[in-house]
Design an enzyme around this catalytic site. Structure first.
Site, mmCIF file in Angstrom:
data_model
loop_
_atom_site.group_PDB
_atom_site.id
_atom_site.type_symbol
_atom_site.label_atom_id
_atom_site.label_comp_id
_atom_site.label_asym_id
_atom_site.label_seq_id
_atom_site.Cartn_x
_atom_site.Cartn_y
_atom_site.Cartn_z
ATOM 1 N N GLU A 221 0.807 -1.222 0.000
ATOM 2 C CA GLU A 221 0.000 0.000 0.000
ATOM 3 C C GLU A 221 0.844 1.278 0.000
ATOM 4 O O GLU A 221 0.482 2.245 -0.668
ATOM 5 C CB GLU A 221 -0.954 0.014 1.211
ATOM 6 C CG GLU A 221 -2.049 -1.040 1.108
ATOM 7 C CD GLU A 221 -3.071 -0.935 2.221
ATOM 8 O OE1 GLU A 221 -3.796 0.069 2.293
ATOM 9 O OE2 GLU A 221 -3.147 -1.864 3.055
ATOM 10 N N HIS A 237 9.099 -27.218 3.778
ATOM 11 C CA HIS A 237 8.461 -28.454 3.339
ATOM 12 C C HIS A 237 7.785 -28.282 1.984
ATOM 13 O O HIS A 237 7.088 -29.182 1.540
ATOM 14 C CB HIS A 237 7.471 -28.919 4.412
ATOM 15 C CG HIS A 237 8.159 -29.153 5.723
ATOM 16 N ND1 HIS A 237 8.724 -30.355 6.068
ATOM 17 C CD2 HIS A 237 8.447 -28.307 6.747
ATOM 18 C CE1 HIS A 237 9.304 -30.247 7.256
ATOM 19 N NE2 HIS A 237 9.150 -29.008 7.679
ATOM 20 N N LYS A 331 -13.381 -0.130 -4.219
ATOM 21 C CA LYS A 331 -14.457 0.105 -3.245
ATOM 22 C C LYS A 331 -15.610 0.850 -3.921
ATOM 23 O O LYS A 331 -16.774 0.592 -3.645
ATOM 24 C CB LYS A 331 -13.941 0.885 -2.031
ATOM 25 C CG LYS A 331 -13.079 0.035 -1.099
ATOM 26 C CD LYS A 331 -12.760 0.742 0.211
ATOM 27 C CE LYS A 331 -11.902 -0.142 1.099
ATOM 28 N NZ LYS A 331 -11.650 0.369 2.425
HETATM 29 C C1 F6R Z 1 -6.112 1.894 3.914
HETATM 30 C C2 F6R Z 1 -5.947 0.525 4.368
HETATM 31 C C3 F6R Z 1 -6.930 -0.507 3.920
HETATM 32 C C4 F6R Z 1 -8.173 -0.487 4.820
HETATM 33 C C5 F6R Z 1 -9.183 -1.549 4.381
HETATM 34 C C6 F6R Z 1 -10.379 -1.657 5.315
HETATM 35 O O1 F6R Z 1 -5.207 2.729 4.572
HETATM 36 O O2 F6R Z 1 -5.036 0.237 5.076
HETATM 37 O O3 F6R Z 1 -6.285 -1.765 3.952
HETATM 38 O O4 F6R Z 1 -7.796 -0.703 6.152
HETATM 39 O O5 F6R Z 1 -9.610 -1.296 3.085
HETATM 40 O O6 F6R Z 1 -10.935 -0.404 5.584
HETATM 41 P P1 F6R Z 1 -11.244 -0.016 7.103
HETATM 42 O O7 F6R Z 1 -9.930 -0.092 7.795
HETATM 43 O O8 F6R Z 1 -11.753 1.372 7.054
HETATM 44 O O9 F6R Z 1 -12.224 -0.995 7.614
#
Ligand code: F6R
Length: 339
Positions: A221, A237, A331
């Protein structure tokens, strides 16, 4: 003066000890109800919100009689019952997998706690009368690890799931404050070795599995690169046979072995033997030893170093460490499809 995304991410990573101190304090005073006896603790969380739970799970494996399970999916395990403590962790409060797991835990009648900065999870849990332990808003979830981790750990301690970790938390905070500047210098060197190559991070004890995962997620990320992880001795293994094939990236691989004083002496010998046998399969192998006395401090010595490496690698690659455009786009598409 505006600072770059990567510099802002560096500030956030450097604030890990302060976050841990503040998360622990917030969880100490949160209204979470009485301690209880549970058949298991299940924590649901994705990405940056799930990794704190994996770190807690790694610590509890050798300390706690109650099984701990981390749910990184829509569905909770069949064994979750009304006697289970269920903690939903979502920094934004809007992650659909975590919301789905939360809804299922409600139906099963679990004891529920939410850890979030707000969003849908904050609203739903508050409406249903479940305790909501708040973390501060305004950070990328992955950069709020200190808050999320310490809040979760202290919350489940207070509910009687495990012994207190007060001294470990304090030591971790002290160690990170005292060492972060020198770790940053070290991280720059490590990042230079990784730049243009495939990092492969090996954990050498189950407590360190979550740390290897954290390295991978942060390299993905923050630095925008692929990273592979595996655990010793399981690696010996199977994966040992695949090392160096295909030849590309073969010599372009940088092996990063995470070691701890609890790493079994036989596992250390396994690591050295594997590195010797597969010498042709990598460019460089680094052995990184945890620092500190308590298990918690040792874990965070390697977590913080990895976080710093990811930011320094982003800088070398000219990436903005704050930018996660593909995750945002995905998303968006998933939200559109909901209909
Ligand atoms: C963004 C990040 C992502 C979010 C993930 C879940 O900085 O690290 O991996 O953590 O998309 O979102 P949340 O944490 O808001 O539930």
């Amino acid at each position: 003066m505006t600072i770059s995304g990567t510099d802002r991410m560096l500030e956030l990573v450097m604030s890990l000890p302060e976050q841990i101190a503040s998360g622990a304090k917030a969880a100490c005073s949160a209204r979470i109800g009485r301690a209880g006896r549970f058949d298991a603790v299940v924590v649901a969380g994705m990405g940056g919100s799930g990794i704190g739970a994996k770190i807690v799970q790694g610590l509890l494996l050798d300390e706690c009689r109650v099984p701990a399970y981390v749910c990184n999916d829509y569905d909770i395990p069949a064994a979750v019952s009304a006697k289970t403590l269920f903690v939903a962790v979502s920094y934004s409060g809007n992650t659909e997998e975590t919301l789905s797991a939360y809804a299922q835990a409600r139906k099963r009648g679990c004891r529920i706690i939410a850890i979030t900065s707000g969003g849908e999870l904050g609203r739903l849990a508050a409406e249903a009368g479940y305790p909501v332990v708040a973390v501060p808003t305004g950070m990328p979830p992955r950069a709020a690890l200190g808050h999320l981790f310490a809040t979760l750990l202290v919350t489940i301690e207070r509910l009687g799931v495990c012994e207190g970790h007060q001294s470990g938390l304090e030591e971790a905070v002290r160690l990170m404050r005292g060492s972060r500047r020198s770790w940053l210098v070290r991280a720059r060197t490590i990042a230079k070795h990784i730049d243009g190559r495939l990092p492969i991070v090996y954990s050498t004890s189950r407590m360190l599995d979550a740390v290897a995962d954290r390295w991978r997620c942060q390299l993905n990320e923050n630095a925008g690169v692929l990273c592979h992880t595996n655990s010793f001795p399981e690696h010996n293994h199977n994966e040992i046979m695949g090392m160096g094939c295909p030849e590309h990236p073969g010599r372009n691989v940088v092996v990063i072995a995470l070691l701890d004083r609890e790493t079994n002496a036989r596992t250390r010998y396994r690591l050295e033997s594997v590195l010797d046998i597969t010498e042709e399969a990598y460019y460089l192998a680094m052995r990184l030893e945890s620092e500190g006395r308590s298990r918690l401090a040792r874990v965070f010595s390697l977590v913080m170093l990895g976080d710093l490496v990811s930011v320094e690698l982003a800088r070398l690659r000219g990436e903005d460490a704050m930018e996660i455009d593909r995750i945002v786009e995905l998303k968006r598409r998933m939200a559109q499809k909901r209909g």
